[in-house]
Enzyme design. Sequence first.
Site, PDB file in Angstrom:
ATOM      1  N   TRP A   5     -12.540  -1.578   6.195  1.00 44.09           N
ATOM      2  CA  TRP A   5     -13.051  -1.433   4.826  1.00 44.09           C
ATOM      3  C   TRP A   5     -14.171  -2.427   4.524  1.00 44.09           C
ATOM      4  CZ3 TRP A   5      -8.072  -2.187   6.377  1.00 44.09           C
ATOM      5  CH2 TRP A   5      -7.582  -3.485   6.350  1.00 44.09           C
ATOM      6  N   GLU A  34      -1.037  -8.974   9.979  1.00 46.20           N
ATOM      7  CA  GLU A  34      -1.770  -7.752  10.333  1.00 46.20           C
ATOM      8  C   GLU A  34      -3.168  -8.172  10.775  1.00 46.20           C
ATOM      9  OE1 GLU A  34      -1.787  -4.808   7.199  1.00 46.20           O
ATOM     10  OE2 GLU A  34       0.347  -5.110   6.777  1.00 46.20           O
ATOM     11  N   TYR A  35      -3.648  -7.557  11.857  1.00 46.21           N
ATOM     12  CA  TYR A  35      -5.032  -7.789  12.293  1.00 46.21           C
ATOM     13  C   TYR A  35      -5.432  -6.647  13.209  1.00 46.21           C
ATOM     14  CZ  TYR A  35      -3.913  -9.310  17.111  1.00 46.21           C
ATOM     15  OH  TYR A  35      -3.523  -9.354  18.427  1.00 46.21           O
ATOM     16  N   HIS A  52       7.125  -1.238   6.570  1.00 45.90           N
ATOM     17  CA  HIS A  52       7.357  -2.437   5.776  1.00 45.90           C
ATOM     18  C   HIS A  52       8.709  -2.308   5.117  1.00 45.90           C
ATOM     19  CE1 HIS A  52       3.196  -3.696   6.253  1.00 45.90           C
ATOM     20  NE2 HIS A  52       2.781  -2.519   5.842  1.00 45.90           N
ATOM     21  N   HIS A 102       1.852  -2.318  -3.973  1.00 48.78           N
ATOM     22  CA  HIS A 102       0.402  -2.430  -3.796  1.00 48.78           C
ATOM     23  C   HIS A 102      -0.378  -1.763  -4.921  1.00 48.78           C
ATOM     24  CE1 HIS A 102      -2.821  -2.666  -0.373  1.00 48.78           C
ATOM     25  NE2 HIS A 102      -3.195  -3.262  -1.459  1.00 48.78           N
ATOM     26  N   GLU A 156       2.549  -6.897   0.486  1.00 46.01           N
ATOM     27  CA  GLU A 156       1.528  -6.588  -0.513  1.00 46.01           C
ATOM     28  C   GLU A 156       2.128  -6.331  -1.901  1.00 46.01           C
ATOM     29  OE1 GLU A 156      -2.105  -4.853   2.137  1.00 46.01           O
ATOM     30  OE2 GLU A 156      -0.494  -3.436   1.734  1.00 46.01           O
ATOM     31  N   HIS A 211      -7.424  -3.768  12.892  1.00 47.85           N
ATOM     32  CA  HIS A 211      -7.120  -2.466  12.281  1.00 47.85           C
ATOM     33  C   HIS A 211      -7.608  -1.348  13.203  1.00 47.85           C
ATOM     34  CE1 HIS A 211      -7.212   0.615   8.997  1.00 47.85           C
ATOM     35  NE2 HIS A 211      -6.184  -0.099   8.577  1.00 47.85           N
ATOM     36  N   PHE A 231      -6.598   7.695   6.506  1.00 50.31           N
ATOM     37  CA  PHE A 231      -6.319   6.260   6.591  1.00 50.31           C
ATOM     38  C   PHE A 231      -4.942   5.989   7.197  1.00 50.31           C
ATOM     39  CE2 PHE A 231      -6.112   1.842   5.059  1.00 50.31           C
ATOM     40  CZ  PHE A 231      -7.403   1.444   5.338  1.00 50.31           C
ATOM     41  N   ASN A 277      -2.205   5.257   0.573  1.00 52.36           N
ATOM     42  CA  ASN A 277      -2.181   3.890   1.068  1.00 52.36           C
ATOM     43  C   ASN A 277      -1.812   2.920  -0.045  1.00 52.36           C
ATOM     44  OD1 ASN A 277      -2.698   1.399   2.304  1.00 52.36           O
ATOM     45  ND2 ASN A 277      -4.880   1.531   1.888  1.00 52.36           N
ATOM     46  N   ASN A 313      -4.140   4.888  12.197  1.00 57.47           N
ATOM     47  CA  ASN A 313      -4.543   3.542  12.598  1.00 57.47           C
ATOM     48  C   ASN A 313      -3.836   3.086  13.872  1.00 57.47           C
ATOM     49  OD1 ASN A 313      -3.871   2.739   9.163  1.00 57.47           O
ATOM     50  ND2 ASN A 313      -5.759   3.582   9.965  1.00 57.47           N
ATOM     51  N   HIS A 371       5.624   1.370  11.886  1.00 55.65           N
ATOM     52  CA  HIS A 371       6.307   2.239  10.931  1.00 55.65           C
ATOM     53  C   HIS A 371       7.263   3.146  11.693  1.00 55.65           C
ATOM     54  CE1 HIS A 371       4.837   1.913   6.820  1.00 55.65           C
ATOM     55  NE2 HIS A 371       3.610   1.735   7.262  1.00 55.65           N
ATOM     56  N   ASN A 390      -4.461  11.540  -2.297  1.00 52.34           N
ATOM     57  CA  ASN A 390      -4.233  11.241  -0.893  1.00 52.34           C
ATOM     58  C   ASN A 390      -5.308  10.287  -0.403  1.00 52.34           C
ATOM     59  OD1 ASN A 390      -6.477  12.751   0.714  1.00 52.34           O
ATOM     60  ND2 ASN A 390      -5.747  14.266  -0.776  1.00 52.34           N
ATOM     61  N   GLU A 414       7.234  -3.091  -1.661  1.00 55.86           N
ATOM     62  CA  GLU A 414       5.768  -3.107  -1.726  1.00 55.86           C
ATOM     63  C   GLU A 414       5.330  -2.475  -3.044  1.00 55.86           C
ATOM     64  OE1 GLU A 414       1.664  -1.691   0.509  1.00 55.86           O
ATOM     65  OE2 GLU A 414       3.465  -2.065   1.700  1.00 55.86           O
ATOM     66  N   ASP A 427       2.109   1.908   2.868  1.00 57.11           N
ATOM     67  CA  ASP A 427       1.031   2.716   3.433  1.00 57.11           C
ATOM     68  C   ASP A 427       1.626   3.681   4.462  1.00 57.11           C
ATOM     69  OD1 ASP A 427      -1.209   3.745   4.633  1.00 57.11           O
ATOM     70  OD2 ASP A 427      -1.900   1.860   5.508  1.00 57.11           O
TER      71      ASP A 427
END
Length: 1124
Positions: free
Chosen positions: A1083, A598-599, A460, A487, A533, A601, A662, A139, A665, A426, A658, A485, A241
């Site tokens: 999280w 994003e919202y 992304h 991140h 990100e 999750h 995660f 991620n 989703n 994705h 890894n 990205e 991610d």
Amino acid sequence: MGSLVGQLALTPKNGHKIWEDPSFIKWRKRDAHVPMHCHESIEGSLKYWYERNKVSILVSKEAVWDDDAVVKAIDCAAYWVKNLPFVKSLSGDWKFFLAPNPTDAPEFYDSSFQDSTWNTIPVPSSWQMHGFDKPIYTNVVYPFPLTPPKVPEDNPTGCYRTYFFLPKEWEGRRIFLHFEAVDSAFFTWVNGHPTGYSQDSRLPAEFEITDFCYPCGSDKKNCLAVQVMRWSDGSYLEDQDHWWLSGIHRDVLLLAKPKVFIADYFFKSSLAEDFSCADIQVEVKIDKSEINTESLAESGNFFKISEDKFIENFTIEAEIFDSESWYIGNEHPKLQSTNVAHLELTNSVDYYLGFMGYQLKGKLQMPKLWTAEHPNLYTLVVTLKDASGNIVDCESCQVGIRQISKAPKQLLVNGQPVKIRGVNRHEHHPRLGKTNLESCMVQDLIVMKQNNMNAVRNSHYPQHPRWYELCDLFGMYMIDEANIETHGFHLSSNVRHPTIEPIWAASMLDRVIGMVDRDKNHACIISWSLGNESSYGPNHAALAGWVRGKDSTRVLHYEGGGARTSSTDIVCPMYMRVWDMVKIAQDQDELRPLILCEYSHSMGNSTGNIQEYWEAIDSTFGLQGGFIWEWVDQALLKESSDGAKHWAYGGDFGDIPNDLNFCLNGLVWPDRSPHPALHEVKFVYQPIKISLTEGIVKVTNTHFFSTTQDVAFHWVVHGDGSELGSGILSLPIIGPQKSYDMNWEAGPWYNPWCTSDATESFLTITVKLLSSTRWAEAGHIVSSAQIELPVKRNIVPHIIDSNQHALFTEVLDDSIEVRNSKHWGIKFNKQTGLIESWKVDGVLVMNKGIQPCFWRAPTDNDKGGDAESYLSKWKLAKLNNLTFVIESCTVVDVSNNLVKIAMTYLGIPSDADKNSSQPEACLFKVDLFYSIYGSGDVVLECNVKPNSDLPPLPRVGIEFHLDKSLDQIKWYGRGPFECYPDRKAAAHVGLYEQDVCGLHVPYIFPVECAGRTDVRWVTFQNKNGCGIYASTYGGSPPMQLNASYYGTAELERATHNEKLVKGEDIEVHLDHKHMGIGGDDSWSPCVHEKYLVPAVPYSFTVRLSPLIAPTTGQSIYRSQLQKK
């Protein structure tokens, strides 16, 4: 220079590795441009789009998600260039060898190289999906040391070889080699000649190879060699991610263009204030590199004379055709007769903007506007003709006329502040990885549209070119996002971030330019995004400046740096809480709309609280929607040792590091089967809202461009689960953003409600399509709402009359047995307080129970927050390790037809001293009071007293185990799909039935699942109708139901759904309270307060009854209620 780069590919003695040099991102790579089709004529271009746009729900039925997809991918590549005489697909089986690193790769690019011992691999594909190397899922963290721009010496390098011939018909044309996308960096050779290098795993790379190929029509085959590095400096900009996969994962094409050709074009439209006409402009770039400009130019005025001389010999034209009219009536339409606008050349060189091309302008009267609701498209055809009027080159694309603009706190589409009902997507196929199929992309869009989604964020990175065409066709607002990205840099404070480093600026800008220049003509794109990100710095400011200068017809999006920097036109936070969103919307100094990038999750059993988000969005000016994370569970197919295939997540391939599950989703499983949460999303996204307030039924059309003329309203009213009446609801046509009010007593449902003696009644109104569309068949339910009608009279529990039934009671030292000699018998163990046996008509129905329960198998959201997570606090309080010790078990009353038994349980951690007198050792005290009637009815009163210092509880209820044959379940409550207290808006109250296996929800990583909310009663029966009935009783509210062959402990043990082991019985939970599942993120502890279960005393009552055919649960339930 060519030989030099060829040597660089082989790691020269000076040690310079260009795949580790951020300043060297491409060589011989042509400038980005829109997709080229190389048509031979205007008619050919129109026929191409006529066929290409014949996409409907039928195509989605061909979607494949297993091994068959491998061949389908090659078929798709051929289909996408069908009827394009100057485009050839090179997709197919190529020779392949995987070297451990670029240094150890063989010198395989010469035609004479012997590759007979090599494996074959399909192109397009990711090599990890064909047994080479391993997929890696992370991620945030990079799968290699963070030492930019260096990458590991262990750098798997794919060596590809294939052959091609050039058709005789291509003679005299220029040949271009076009890679749609390669991950992550690659070199290419033709017949041993180095022809190019490129980075960026999600955008095309195109090289001219005319001089390296054998003549067209020659029987000499051309050898194409490609060397792909898994890791490059570009990988530092691609820390999204998702799975790290490598190879030529999109199509490879050959394009044949004339000596002078259309190199690029940019369509723009500007609408009049009343939208009655549109000014059209097309900027066209011509590749004239094969023309000797020296012979055309005069000293001192090179550019002007050159352009003038070119125009004297060539003509550039553009026409617009009404694509929508092609499919009305005539099966063989005259395509060219649908011309609606002709564009004329206005000027060429623009010295001020530096545009080295040509501008065509025209006007379109009364245009059909493009929106997600009405995706009207036109076909733009651009032609280059010689002095004789012969077509030299012809290009085309689909375009939409629409206007994207801004107003204070609003994003406007054609002047309207549309709500973004979106999802992040994705590119993911469980068998192909990042490779796309037409039918699978269509299925994505159809499922999205059928569930009321109108927007997608390409997360992304830029996605397959066909995806954009399909979004244009189906109507989907899009945020197109650059492949940037970083991140993982957030985890290291001693490495300078790329966004502040000048050496990375060119690479970042190249990715943004490549996206914009490829995708700029798509109507669906309403916003460009600078990536995801990647923090924020001066490089982002440069990217934003370029995009705004290039394209003023769209807005700009970027979340990094706090979602409110000067480089975004939208306040676009991720996972912001509802109350914080409202604060920003109410901030008078913030003039931008807020759209969540994003919202919600949706990891595993999640997506709770989403209704609270949409209550705020629908009622707060300045809030304009958001994009759910995310569309699909990113699991990959993996073959087990026994040959069976299952969906795998991070770590299942031995990939280190890894991030485990995660990647799971999604709102849908990898094969696009819907998660239960998708029903809730459809409900909150539905465009037609129905409510009952103070006796008024309000029907609101929240569409911005559509009336209700294409839908029908249906009503049905139920009383206690039985249908009382139904019919068509006749309403006037409701305009966009309008509503219609009616007195509920004036509705056709009023008489059935009046004449019914039901204790509770529900009115359900559904809105269905009258006709089939591209994305749904006639009868598809667009919106559905259930309204609880007023209660006509008070309801009180009926006193159970058991005088007709005698009881036999036997109390021994270790047991209590109560039975009716004819029909049933219950045996308690006095040492445990549990029912050891409950038989009905000689059939064992319950073999263990009843005991208190406060634990559930943790969900992914329960685990979020480390030490602050619900799970951590539960374990710290030892709620996961409880033993219930019987403190007392006493028969308090015995008569001929009633037995009362009182029990007290102490909930004690399993590692505590069971005989301890210390009060802190006891976490719960539970009093159970059984009233057993001669009729067989058992009324169980439960009084729960938890320690006040306990954290919020997972559940408060009872647990018992039924014989596995009692697998037929009927219930009256919410359903038919899984629902929980904070995810139940879409689940209507009704009478449902399902077998136990069907209740289970096969989340890839097992968690608490299969719940049903607000259950009034439930029956568990075998195939002969023998079983047990359970309901709430007295004043107790409806309960949460769960029944499964997989017990709580088993759901907690297993790491994959296929590893679950069925128990020997059915574990049943009837919960008075059940904590919400959350979903704001995964999280942090994020269940909203009203859905928590605080550790306070609770009292509730449950009725259980023996059940034999033909008695029904409905009749028992109605018999226990008395009208007052």
